[in-house]
Design a protein around this motif. Structure first.
Motif, PDB file in Angstrom:
ATOM      1  N   ARG A  70       0.800  -1.231   0.000  1.00 48.09           N
ATOM      2  CA  ARG A  70       0.000   0.000   0.000  1.00 48.09           C
ATOM      3  C   ARG A  70       0.831   1.279   0.000  1.00 48.09           C
ATOM      4  O   ARG A  70       0.429   2.266  -0.635  1.00 48.09           O
ATOM      5  N   PRO A  71       1.992   1.347   0.669  1.00 51.93           N
ATOM      6  CA  PRO A  71       2.772   2.597   0.628  1.00 51.93           C
ATOM      7  C   PRO A  71       3.146   3.046  -0.795  1.00 51.93           C
ATOM      8  O   PRO A  71       3.369   4.230  -1.017  1.00 51.93           O
ATOM      9  N   PHE A  72       3.186   2.127  -1.739  1.00 49.93           N
ATOM     10  CA  PHE A  72       3.520   2.510  -3.108  1.00 49.93           C
ATOM     11  C   PHE A  72       2.412   3.319  -3.778  1.00 49.93           C
ATOM     12  O   PHE A  72       2.666   4.044  -4.729  1.00 49.93           O
ATOM     13  N   ILE A  73       1.182   3.180  -3.310  1.00 54.79           N
ATOM     14  CA  ILE A  73       0.083   3.907  -3.942  1.00 54.79           C
ATOM     15  C   ILE A  73      -0.437   5.053  -3.091  1.00 54.79           C
ATOM     16  O   ILE A  73      -1.286   5.809  -3.533  1.00 54.79           O
ATOM     17  N   GLU A  74       0.087   5.199  -1.878  1.00 54.27           N
ATOM     18  CA  GLU A  74      -0.311   6.317  -1.038  1.00 54.27           C
ATOM     19  C   GLU A  74       0.530   7.528  -1.404  1.00 54.27           C
ATOM     20  O   GLU A  74       1.718   7.405  -1.697  1.00 54.27           O
ATOM     21  N   PRO A  75      -0.077   8.715  -1.393  1.00 55.73           N
ATOM     22  CA  PRO A  75       0.688   9.919  -1.731  1.00 55.73           C
ATOM     23  C   PRO A  75       1.772  10.192  -0.695  1.00 55.73           C
ATOM     24  O   PRO A  75       1.606   9.895   0.485  1.00 55.73           O
ATOM     25  N   GLU A  76       2.879  10.745  -1.176  1.00 51.61           N
ATOM     26  CA  GLU A  76       3.979  11.094  -0.280  1.00 51.61           C
ATOM     27  C   GLU A  76       3.614  12.366   0.478  1.00 51.61           C
ATOM     28  O   GLU A  76       2.904  13.215  -0.044  1.00 51.61           O
ATOM     29  N   PRO A  77       4.111  12.513   1.697  1.00 53.75           N
ATOM     30  CA  PRO A  77       3.856  13.753   2.427  1.00 53.75           C
ATOM     31  C   PRO A  77       4.425  14.948   1.670  1.00 53.75           C
ATOM     32  O   PRO A  77       5.539  14.884   1.156  1.00 53.75           O
ATOM     33  N   SER A  78       3.671  16.017   1.590  1.00 51.52           N
ATOM     34  CA  SER A  78       4.101  17.167   0.809  1.00 51.52           C
ATOM     35  C   SER A  78       5.205  17.966   1.486  1.00 51.52           C
ATOM     36  O   SER A  78       5.915  18.714   0.830  1.00 51.52           O
ATOM     37  N   ALA A  79       5.348  17.820   2.799  1.00 51.40           N
ATOM     38  CA  ALA A  79       6.340  18.623   3.503  1.00 51.40           C
ATOM     39  C   ALA A  79       7.708  17.949   3.574  1.00 51.40           C
ATOM     40  O   ALA A  79       8.642  18.523   4.089  1.00 51.40           O
ATOM     41  N   LEU A  80       7.834  16.742   3.042  1.00 51.85           N
ATOM     42  CA  LEU A  80       9.098  16.025   3.133  1.00 51.85           C
ATOM     43  C   LEU A  80       9.437  15.429   1.779  1.00 51.85           C
ATOM     44  O   LEU A  80       8.609  14.811   1.144  1.00 51.85           O
ATOM     45  N   ARG A  81      10.639  15.638   1.312  1.00 45.71           N
ATOM     46  CA  ARG A  81      11.057  15.023   0.062  1.00 45.71           C
ATOM     47  C   ARG A  81      12.470  14.488   0.237  1.00 45.71           C
ATOM     48  O   ARG A  81      13.200  14.929   1.109  1.00 45.71           O
ATOM     49  N   LEU A  82      12.835  13.543  -0.587  1.00 46.16           N
ATOM     50  CA  LEU A  82      14.179  12.982  -0.522  1.00 46.16           C
ATOM     51  C   LEU A  82      15.029  13.614  -1.606  1.00 46.16           C
ATOM     52  O   LEU A  82      14.589  13.786  -2.747  1.00 46.16           O
ATOM     53  N   ILE A  83      16.233  13.976  -1.252  1.00 44.88           N
ATOM     54  CA  ILE A  83      17.166  14.524  -2.225  1.00 44.88           C
ATOM     55  C   ILE A  83      18.396  13.645  -2.254  1.00 44.88           C
ATOM     56  O   ILE A  83      18.695  12.932  -1.296  1.00 44.88           O
ATOM     57  N   LYS A  84      19.122  13.689  -3.354  1.00 44.62           N
ATOM     58  CA  LYS A  84      20.346  12.916  -3.458  1.00 44.62           C
ATOM     59  C   LYS A  84      21.433  13.644  -2.680  1.00 44.62           C
ATOM     60  O   LYS A  84      21.702  14.808  -2.915  1.00 44.62           O
ATOM     61  N   GLY A  85      22.030  12.970  -1.733  1.00 39.75           N
ATOM     62  CA  GLY A  85      23.047  13.594  -0.891  1.00 39.75           C
ATOM     63  C   GLY A  85      24.447  13.368  -1.419  1.00 39.75           C
ATOM     64  O   GLY A  85      24.671  12.689  -2.416  1.00 39.75           O
ATOM     65  N   ASP A  86      25.399  13.951  -0.736  1.00 43.24           N
ATOM     66  CA  ASP A  86      26.795  13.817  -1.123  1.00 43.24           C
ATOM     67  C   ASP A  86      27.450  12.607  -0.482  1.00 43.24           C
ATOM     68  O   ASP A  86      28.557  12.246  -0.834  1.00 43.24           O
ATOM     69  N   ASN A  87      26.773  11.990   0.466  1.00 38.99           N
ATOM     70  CA  ASN A  87      27.347  10.887   1.212  1.00 38.99           C
ATOM     71  C   ASN A  87      27.159   9.577   0.454  1.00 38.99           C
ATOM     72  O   ASN A  87      26.295   8.783   0.755  1.00 38.99           O
ATOM     73  N   HIS A  88      27.959   9.350  -0.557  1.00 31.65           N
ATOM     74  CA  HIS A  88      27.938   8.120  -1.352  1.00 31.65           C
ATOM     75  C   HIS A  88      26.584   7.869  -2.009  1.00 31.65           C
ATOM     76  O   HIS A  88      26.139   6.739  -2.109  1.00 31.65           O
TER      77      HIS A  88
END
Length: 99
Positions: A70-88
């Motif tokens: 189910r998490p694959f079809i639930e909308p992501e929270p709008s206040a949090l996003r993932l970004i690509k970091g510099d740590n590998h």
């Protein structure tokens, strides 16, 4: 409406149960075929999650599996996003300010 003791309880025969299991197997095979022709893994996950969620309405056997997808079809929270970091190349959460 409540069932009274004078109403008979209908039990499914073993043939009926076997037929429902066969139907579920057929539906799962179609699910896998549909997911397999999607253009990306994300699209395949959406197909799997959506179909399992639908099948859970008709087949109690897949309810716990559907809940895991189910998490694959639930909308992501709008206040949090993932970004690509510099740590590998790991992902770090970044808080996005609300408008």
């Amino acid at each position: 409406m409540c069932r009274t003791f004078s109403q008979p309880i209908t039990l499914q025969s073993s043939e009926d149960l076997l037929a429902r299991k066969a139907e579920l197997c057929d539906e799962l095979l179609v699910l896998l075929k549909e997911a397999g022709v999607r253009g990306s893994p994300k699209d395949a996950c959406l197909v799997i999650a959506g179909v399992l969620d639908n099948l859970a309405n008709y087949h109690d056997d897949v309810a716990s599996l559907a809940a895991q997808w189910r998490p694959f079809i639930e909308p992501e929270p709008s206040a949090l996003r993932l970004i690509k970091g510099d740590n590998h190349g790991s992902a770090h959460p970044e808080i996005i300010p609300r408008d």
